[in-house]
Design an enzyme around this catalytic site. Structure first.
Site, PDB file in Angstrom:
ATOM      1  N   HIS A 175      19.969  31.488   7.322  1.00  0.00           N
ATOM      2  CA  HIS A 175      19.078  32.191   8.247  1.00  0.00           C
ATOM      3  C   HIS A 175      19.244  31.704   9.688  1.00  0.00           C
ATOM      4  CE1 HIS A 175      16.318  32.350   4.494  1.00  0.00           C
ATOM      5  NE2 HIS A 175      17.147  33.374   4.480  1.00  0.00           N
ATOM      6  N   LYS A 234      16.176  39.672  -0.173  1.00  0.00           N
ATOM      7  CA  LYS A 234      16.672  39.700   1.213  1.00  0.00           C
ATOM      8  C   LYS A 234      17.963  38.896   1.348  1.00  0.00           C
ATOM      9  CE  LYS A 234      15.576  37.556   5.601  1.00  0.00           C
ATOM     10  NZ  LYS A 234      14.618  36.727   6.316  1.00  0.00           N
ATOM     11  N   ASP A 235      17.989  37.687   0.769  1.00  0.00           N
ATOM     12  CA  ASP A 235      19.158  36.825   0.934  1.00  0.00           C
ATOM     13  C   ASP A 235      20.389  37.350   0.192  1.00  0.00           C
ATOM     14  OD1 ASP A 235      17.689  35.243   2.606  1.00  0.00           O
ATOM     15  OD2 ASP A 235      17.538  33.547   1.243  1.00  0.00           O
ATOM     16  N   GLU A 290       7.309   7.127  11.596  1.00  0.00           N
ATOM     17  CA  GLU A 290       7.231   8.177  12.600  1.00  0.00           C
ATOM     18  C   GLU A 290       8.246   9.244  12.194  1.00  0.00           C
ATOM     19  OE1 GLU A 290       8.178   6.128  16.239  1.00  0.00           O
ATOM     20  OE2 GLU A 290       6.157   5.308  16.416  1.00  0.00           O
ATOM     21  N   ARG A 324       0.809  -1.217   0.000  1.00  0.00           N
ATOM     22  CA  ARG A 324       0.000   0.000   0.000  1.00  0.00           C
ATOM     23  C   ARG A 324       0.841   1.265   0.000  1.00  0.00           C
ATOM     24  NH1 ARG A 324      -2.770  -0.496   5.434  1.00  0.00           N
ATOM     25  NH2 ARG A 324      -0.683  -1.250   5.867  1.00  0.00           N
ATOM     26  N   LYS A 329      16.095  23.609  14.778  1.00  0.00           N
ATOM     27  CA  LYS A 329      15.259  23.183  13.656  1.00  0.00           C
ATOM     28  C   LYS A 329      15.414  21.684  13.419  1.00  0.00           C
ATOM     29  CE  LYS A 329      15.671  27.621  11.326  1.00  0.00           C
ATOM     30  NZ  LYS A 329      16.128  28.355  10.143  1.00  0.00           N
ATOM     31  N   TYR A 371       9.817  21.836   8.460  1.00  0.00           N
ATOM     32  CA  TYR A 371      10.709  21.814   9.606  1.00  0.00           C
ATOM     33  C   TYR A 371      10.004  22.324  10.846  1.00  0.00           C
ATOM     34  CZ  TYR A 371      11.766  26.513   7.708  1.00  0.00           C
ATOM     35  OH  TYR A 371      11.676  27.781   7.182  1.00  0.00           O
ATOM     36  N   ASN A 415       6.945  24.684  10.006  1.00  0.00           N
ATOM     37  CA  ASN A 415       7.041  25.510   8.803  1.00  0.00           C
ATOM     38  C   ASN A 415       7.066  24.612   7.577  1.00  0.00           C
ATOM     39  OD1 ASN A 415       7.305  27.838  10.415  1.00  0.00           O
ATOM     40  ND2 ASN A 415       9.501  27.548  10.556  1.00  0.00           N
TER      41      ASN A 415
END
Length: 190
Positions: free
Chosen positions: A63, A168-169, A30, A25, A73, A133, A50
Site C-alpha cells: 500500500h 482489495k489486495d 521510548e 516489574r 510510516k 504505525y 494507526n
C-alpha cells in the site's frame, strides 16, 4: 541513547533498534523522540497513528498514498511478529522496484521507517500480531493506492505461499501499471 538507526540496502529505509530499560516489574522504552529521529535524518512530523490486529499469514499490502498525500510510516509491533517490506516506487530511482524486508516483533522491539515514495506491506508470522504505525499524512481515500503483493517484477520473498488477503489486495495492479506519481528527483529535492 535509546535508539540505534541503521540504513538498509535502500538507504532511505531505516531500521530502528530501541533500547528498553528492564527490571523485575517489566520494561520501559521510548518509541519516538523527535530530536533523536531528526538527528538520524528522519525529519518527519507524524500526524496520525494507526493500529491493526491480524492473524497468522495475513498479508497486508503493498500500500501507499500517492502525492500530495504520500505517507512516511514508522512501523512497530506491540504483540507478535511480522515480516515487514518496503518497495521503492520512485520513478528514476537507482533502486526503483527493489524491496527490503525485515522481521519486526514485540520481542526484538525494532521499528522500520518507510518514507513516502515507497509501497509498504507486511505478513504476520505469529498466531496474532498487533501492528502500530505513525504516518506523516492523514488517510486520504482519493490518494489510496497499491501494488499487487506478488508482482513478479518486484519479487518479494514473502514467508508464506498461502497468504490471507483482502479482496482489495488481490485486485491491485502490477507496479508497471500502478497509479504512481512519485519521483526520485523530487524526493531528493532536485
Amino acid at each position: 541513547m535509546p535508539f540505534r538507526f541503521e540504513r538498509l540496502e535502500i538507504p532511505e529505509v531505516i531500521l530502528i533498534e530501541v533500547k528498553a530499560f528492564e527490571d523485575p516489574r517489566g520494561f520501559f522504552m521510548e518509541t519516538y523522540k523527535q530530536s533523536e529521529f531528526k538527528r538520524a535524518g528522519i525529519l518527519e512530523n507524524f500526524l496520525q497513528d494507526n493500529y491493526s490486529h491480524s492473524t497468522r499469514n495475513v498479508l497486508r499490502g503493498l500500500h501507499y498514498q500517492k502525492s500530495p498525500h504520500g505517507q512516511g510510516k514508522l512501523v512497530s509491533v506491540i504483540q507478535g511478529e511480522i515480516f515487514d517490506v518496503a518497495v521503492d516506487i520512485r520513478r528514476e530511482s537507482p533502486t526503483y522496484g527493489n524491496w527490503v524486508g525485515t522481521l519486526l516483533s514485540s520481542k526484538n522491539r525494532r521499528m522500520l521507517y518507510v518514507p513516502a515514495g515507497f509501497a509498504h506491506g507486511f505478513c504476520v508470522l505469529s498466531g496474532e500480531a498487533d501492528v502500530v504505525y505513525k504516518v506523516t499524512r492523514e488517510f486520504a481515500l482519493e490518494s489510496d493506492r497499491g501494488i499487487l503483493w506478488n508482482d513478479p517484477a518486484i519479487g518479494v520473498q514473502w514467508p508464506t505461499d498461502r497468504p490471507v488477503l483482502s479482496t482489495k489486495d488481490t485486485q491491485l495492479p502490477l507496479l508497471k501499471d500502478a497509479d504512481n506519481n512519485f519521483s526520485y528527483a523530487r524526493s531528493q529535492g532536485l
